[in-house]
Design a protein around this motif. Structure first.
Motif, PDB file in Angstrom:
ATOM      1  N   SER A   1      -9.566  -6.484  -9.843  1.00 55.42           N
ATOM      2  CA  SER A   1      -9.840  -5.062  -9.644  1.00 55.42           C
ATOM      3  C   SER A   1      -8.546  -4.282  -9.792  1.00 55.42           C
ATOM      4  CB  SER A   1     -10.437  -4.836  -8.246  1.00 55.42           C
ATOM      5  OG  SER A   1     -10.559  -3.449  -7.974  1.00 55.42           O
ATOM      6  N   ARG A   2      -8.598  -3.194 -10.513  1.00 52.17           N
ATOM      7  CA  ARG A   2      -7.411  -2.358 -10.672  1.00 52.17           C
ATOM      8  C   ARG A   2      -7.118  -1.624  -9.357  1.00 52.17           C
ATOM      9  NH1 ARG A   2      -8.534   3.029 -10.997  1.00 52.17           N
ATOM     10  NH2 ARG A   2     -10.696   3.647 -11.395  1.00 52.17           N
ATOM     11  N   PRO A   3      -5.887  -1.109  -9.165  1.00 59.41           N
ATOM     12  CA  PRO A   3      -5.586  -0.285  -7.992  1.00 59.41           C
ATOM     13  C   PRO A   3      -6.531   0.918  -7.933  1.00 59.41           C
ATOM     14  CG  PRO A   3      -3.577  -0.907  -9.123  1.00 59.41           C
ATOM     15  CD  PRO A   3      -4.706  -1.342 -10.015  1.00 59.41           C
ATOM     16  N   TYR A   4      -7.011   1.215  -6.750  1.00 59.93           N
ATOM     17  CA  TYR A   4      -8.124   2.149  -6.610  1.00 59.93           C
ATOM     18  C   TYR A   4      -8.004   2.889  -5.281  1.00 59.93           C
ATOM     19  CZ  TYR A   4     -13.132   3.434  -6.212  1.00 59.93           C
ATOM     20  OH  TYR A   4     -14.327   4.094  -6.071  1.00 59.93           O
ATOM     21  N   GLN A   5      -8.021   4.221  -5.331  1.00 59.81           N
ATOM     22  CA  GLN A   5      -7.871   5.021  -4.111  1.00 59.81           C
ATOM     23  C   GLN A   5      -9.183   5.277  -3.391  1.00 59.81           C
ATOM     24  OE1 GLN A   5      -5.838   8.459  -5.711  1.00 59.81           O
ATOM     25  NE2 GLN A   5      -3.907   7.801  -4.808  1.00 59.81           N
ATOM     26  N   GLY A   6     -10.308   4.983  -4.017  1.00 58.51           N
ATOM     27  CA  GLY A   6     -11.588   5.184  -3.361  1.00 58.51           C
ATOM     28  C   GLY A   6     -11.796   6.637  -2.962  1.00 58.51           C
ATOM     29  N   ASN A   7     -12.320   6.835  -1.773  1.00 57.72           N
ATOM     30  CA  ASN A   7     -12.617   8.192  -1.299  1.00 57.72           C
ATOM     31  C   ASN A   7     -11.552   8.721  -0.344  1.00 57.72           C
ATOM     32  OD1 ASN A   7     -13.167   6.593   0.920  1.00 57.72           O
ATOM     33  ND2 ASN A   7     -15.120   7.564   1.404  1.00 57.72           N
ATOM     34  N   LEU A   8     -10.320   8.219  -0.471  1.00 57.21           N
ATOM     35  CA  LEU A   8      -9.259   8.683   0.421  1.00 57.21           C
ATOM     36  C   LEU A   8      -9.039  10.191   0.323  1.00 57.21           C
ATOM     37  CD1 LEU A   8      -6.499   5.931   0.051  1.00 57.21           C
ATOM     38  CD2 LEU A   8      -7.708   6.562   2.147  1.00 57.21           C
ATOM     39  N   TYR A   9      -8.994  10.707  -0.885  1.00 55.21           N
ATOM     40  CA  TYR A   9      -8.626  12.114  -1.079  1.00 55.21           C
ATOM     41  C   TYR A   9      -9.809  13.000  -1.452  1.00 55.21           C
ATOM     42  CZ  TYR A   9      -3.903  10.209  -1.026  1.00 55.21           C
ATOM     43  OH  TYR A   9      -2.750   9.555  -0.655  1.00 55.21           O
ATOM     44  N   GLU A  10     -10.819  12.413  -2.056  1.00 57.79           N
ATOM     45  CA  GLU A  10     -12.002  13.174  -2.450  1.00 57.79           C
ATOM     46  C   GLU A  10     -13.241  12.342  -2.154  1.00 57.79           C
ATOM     47  OE1 GLU A  10     -12.051  16.220  -3.522  1.00 57.79           O
ATOM     48  OE2 GLU A  10      -9.879  16.494  -3.804  1.00 57.79           O
TER      49      GLU A  10
ATOM     50  N   ILE B   1       0.851  -1.192   0.000  1.00 55.15           N
ATOM     51  CA  ILE B   1       0.000   0.000   0.000  1.00 55.15           C
ATOM     52  C   ILE B   1       0.889   1.245   0.000  1.00 55.15           C
ATOM     53  CG2 ILE B   1      -1.782   1.257   1.252  1.00 55.15           C
ATOM     54  CD1 ILE B   1      -2.593  -1.403   2.534  1.00 55.15           C
ATOM     55  N   PRO B   2       0.655   2.201  -0.897  1.00 52.75           N
ATOM     56  CA  PRO B   2       1.474   3.422  -0.906  1.00 52.75           C
ATOM     57  C   PRO B   2       1.453   4.128   0.443  1.00 52.75           C
ATOM     58  CG  PRO B   2       0.152   3.296  -2.905  1.00 52.75           C
ATOM     59  CD  PRO B   2      -0.324   2.185  -2.009  1.00 52.75           C
ATOM     60  N   THR B   3       2.628   4.540   0.901  1.00 50.17           N
ATOM     61  CA  THR B   3       2.750   5.155   2.224  1.00 50.17           C
ATOM     62  C   THR B   3       1.873   6.388   2.354  1.00 50.17           C
ATOM     63  OG1 THR B   3       5.019   4.343   2.432  1.00 50.17           O
ATOM     64  CG2 THR B   3       4.378   6.165   3.861  1.00 50.17           C
ATOM     65  N   GLN B   4       1.798   7.200   1.305  1.00 55.31           N
ATOM     66  CA  GLN B   4       1.011   8.417   1.427  1.00 55.31           C
ATOM     67  C   GLN B   4      -0.484   8.112   1.531  1.00 55.31           C
ATOM     68  OE1 GLN B   4       2.329  10.673  -1.901  1.00 55.31           O
ATOM     69  NE2 GLN B   4       1.342   9.377  -3.437  1.00 55.31           N
ATOM     70  N   ASP B   5      -0.924   6.975   0.998  1.00 50.56           N
ATOM     71  CA  ASP B   5      -2.320   6.578   1.176  1.00 50.56           C
ATOM     72  C   ASP B   5      -2.579   6.157   2.619  1.00 50.56           C
ATOM     73  OD1 ASP B   5      -2.703   7.136  -1.457  1.00 50.56           O
ATOM     74  OD2 ASP B   5      -3.108   5.076  -2.099  1.00 50.56           O
ATOM     75  N   ILE B   6      -1.620   5.473   3.221  1.00 49.84           N
ATOM     76  CA  ILE B   6      -1.742   5.124   4.647  1.00 49.84           C
ATOM     77  C   ILE B   6      -1.812   6.396   5.488  1.00 49.84           C
ATOM     78  CG2 ILE B   6      -0.591   4.015   6.606  1.00 49.84           C
ATOM     79  CD1 ILE B   6       0.617   2.019   4.651  1.00 49.84           C
ATOM     80  N   ARG B   7      -0.946   7.349   5.156  1.00 48.15           N
ATOM     81  CA  ARG B   7      -0.933   8.608   5.903  1.00 48.15           C
ATOM     82  C   ARG B   7      -2.272   9.350   5.768  1.00 48.15           C
ATOM     83  NH1 ARG B   7       3.382  11.096   7.829  1.00 48.15           N
ATOM     84  NH2 ARG B   7       4.759   9.826   6.520  1.00 48.15           N
ATOM     85  N   GLN B   8      -2.828   9.344   4.566  1.00 46.41           N
ATOM     86  CA  GLN B   8      -4.111  10.022   4.358  1.00 46.41           C
ATOM     87  C   GLN B   8      -5.221   9.353   5.155  1.00 46.41           C
ATOM     88  OE1 GLN B   8      -4.988  12.780   3.169  1.00 46.41           O
ATOM     89  NE2 GLN B   8      -7.175  12.610   2.758  1.00 46.41           N
ATOM     90  N   LEU B   9      -5.218   8.020   5.192  1.00 43.25           N
ATOM     91  CA  LEU B   9      -6.213   7.322   6.010  1.00 43.25           C
ATOM     92  C   LEU B   9      -6.098   7.732   7.471  1.00 43.25           C
ATOM     93  CD1 LEU B   9      -7.495   3.738   5.941  1.00 43.25           C
ATOM     94  CD2 LEU B   9      -6.384   4.519   8.024  1.00 43.25           C
ATOM     95  N   MET B  10      -4.868   7.817   7.974  1.00 42.94           N
ATOM     96  CA  MET B  10      -4.673   8.213   9.362  1.00 42.94           C
ATOM     97  C   MET B  10      -5.140   9.642   9.619  1.00 42.94           C
ATOM     98  SD  MET B  10      -3.638   5.622  11.004  1.00 42.94           S
ATOM     99  CE  MET B  10      -2.920   4.006  10.663  1.00 42.94           C
ATOM    100  N   GLU B  11      -4.953  10.517   8.634  1.00 44.26           N
ATOM    101  CA  GLU B  11      -5.416  11.896   8.791  1.00 44.26           C
ATOM    102  C   GLU B  11      -6.926  11.950   9.009  1.00 44.26           C
ATOM    103  OE1 GLU B  11      -3.802  14.657   9.061  1.00 44.26           O
ATOM    104  OE2 GLU B  11      -1.779  14.107   8.451  1.00 44.26           O
ATOM    105  N   ILE B  12      -7.651  11.068   8.320  1.00 49.48           N
ATOM    106  CA  ILE B  12      -9.110  11.056   8.441  1.00 49.48           C
ATOM    107  C   ILE B  12      -9.561  10.226   9.646  1.00 49.48           C
ATOM    108  CG2 ILE B  12     -11.260  10.343   7.315  1.00 49.48           C
ATOM    109  CD1 ILE B  12      -9.828  10.843   4.621  1.00 49.48           C
ATOM    110  N   ASN B  13      -9.122   8.965   9.679  1.00 55.25           N
ATOM    111  CA  ASN B  13      -9.638   8.022  10.669  1.00 55.25           C
ATOM    112  C   ASN B  13      -9.138   8.280  12.079  1.00 55.25           C
ATOM    113  OD1 ASN B  13     -10.604   6.855   8.336  1.00 55.25           O
ATOM    114  ND2 ASN B  13      -9.989   4.781   8.875  1.00 55.25           N
TER     115      ASN B  13
END
Length: 430
Positions: A265-274, A96-108
């Protein structure tokens, strides 16, 4: 009563807003998707409450502070704050891309921290109030293939318990932690996904309104921790009575087979950023309209978990009383560390998971240029000491390159030590 609810545009947050509105609450509703949030506010007004829709990004502390200020300006304050906004993220932990993990932590996580701080400031000034943090069953038992999400939910539970301790002298200020099992919400459609297979809700699934009713009851009779759904309680029991290795293998197999579909399923960011504009409703379509049809399935699943726990206890007892001799490494065949189904080439990125491929993630695939090392390399093995604890043949502390416990510098994947009965060591070589 006046309540602030984050993540109110869909799922548990939306169901909770409707439940509170039916009880006559005044509501301040927060979410990133303004249009969807406005729909919820209108429905709450028709149910008898008064509701304000305030577009809010909980990952921004200034947005949370503005939300609390709006509640004070409109209603003079608030009695209840429900931290609920969350996003999901699936994939092998190291991919999992590190910045996606960081974004999840920012929200959750940070979204909950900001909300809790804003709520506690208000509660201290008025001398009362209830903070309700929506965590998850995974905060009790863990879950593979969604480790960032699981980590955030463990942290929320820890914050709730610790904050209750810090406020122990404030008799009228309460902190509650809600831990639902699998709920019929759109979080699985909205989740980021790097597993290579589409996500589905593992059975048994329960309706979101059950969580909403639990949250409402906590405003009347606060509790420090509460679970929702029999699965949540039974999984915790099974984790306590089963040998850890047995439970971990069960969880890995169960999540692999029940949480993902067969189709790629292709790689997918979902609603992490928007925010996503689809599936903004209470349910995610994982239950039929008449959820009573699933009662038999739920009962059977719970009974199966209880039986598995009992068998695990028996297995562990026998293992202690009759230890089995170590099996020579030459007589045992170990599977790959991460067995995975082969996939067709991704139409977006033009790659697939293979034994020697490195996948370059790009913006077209919805990523941020992160390079991911794929699994599937051939494990090396070497017999370890008879204790079966470490993979070294000499010091018993660390494996060496020839034992396969560490990948080559070009592989980008570190080796793992597997104890077990035979004391073998596996590594992911290039």
């Amino acid at each position: 009563m006046i309540a602030v609810i984050t993540g109110a545009s869909s799922g548990i947050g939306r169901a909770t807003a409707f439940e509170f509105a039916r009880r006559g609450y005044d509501l301040v509703l927060a979410a990133r998707f303004g249009a969807g949030l406005e729909e919820v506010a209108q429905e709450c007004n028709s149910l008898g409450g008064r509701a304000l829709a305030i577009p809010t990004d909980v990952a921004k502390e200034e947005d949370i502070n503005a939300l609390a200020a709006q509640a004070r300006e409109s209603f003079g304050g608030f009695d209840v704050w429900v931290n609920n906004a969350a996003v999901g993220l699936f994939g092998h932990f190291e991919e999992i891309p590190t910045q996606d993990i960081r974004q999840l932590m920012e929200i959750n996580l940070f979204g909950y921290i900001y909300g809790a701080r804003a709520a506690i400031r208000q509660f201290r000034s008025q001398g009362y109030g209830t903070l309700i943090n929506v965590s998850s069953m995974v905060a009790l038992v863990g879950q593979p293939f969604s480790i960032p999400y699981t980590t955030s939910k463990f942290a929320i539970r820890g914050m709730s318990i610790s904050l209750s301790q810090e406020l122990a002298d404030e008799e009228d200020i309460h902190v509650c932690c809600v831990m639902p099992a699998v709920i019929d919400t759109p979080i699985f459609q909205h989740a980021g996904n790097y597993m290579g297979h589409a996500v589905k809700a593992p059975k048994p699934v329960i309706p979101a309104k059950r969580v909403a009713r639990t949250i409402y009851r906590l405003t009347k009779k606060p509790q420090e921790q509460v679970t929702v759904g029999n699965m949540s309680r039974m999984m915790r029991f099974q984790r306590l009575v089963s040998p850890a290795q047995l439970f971990d293998k069960y969880m890995q197999k169960m999540i692999s087979s029940q949480h993902f579909k067969r189709k790629p399923s292709r790689p997918y960011q979902g609603n992490l950023y928007e925010p996503l504009t689809n599936w903004n409703k209470v349910n995610g379509g994982w239950l039929p309209e008449d959820s009573s049809k699933k009662k038999g399935t739920t009962i059977a699943a719970v009974a199966g978990l209880a039986l598995a726990g009992a068998l695990g206890a028996v297995y562990y007892s026998r293992l202690k009383n009759h230890p089995r001799p170590a099996t020579p490494s030459s007589a045992r065949t170990w599977p790959p560390a991460h067995p995975e189904p082969s996939l067709q080439p991704d139409p977006i990125s033009g790659t697939h998971r293979g034994s020697t491929l490195e996948r370059q993630q790009n913006n077209t695939a919805g990523l941020h240029g992160t390079t991911i090392i794929a699994h599937g390399s051939t494990p090396g093995t070497a017999a370890g000491p008879t204790s079966g604890i470490t993979g070294s043949t000499s010091t018993g502390t660390t494996g060496n390159p020839t034992s396969g416990s560490t990948g080559t510098p070009n592989s980008g994947v570190t080796g793992t030590h597997t104890g077990g009965l035979g004391g073998e060591t596996k590594g992911l070589g290039a």
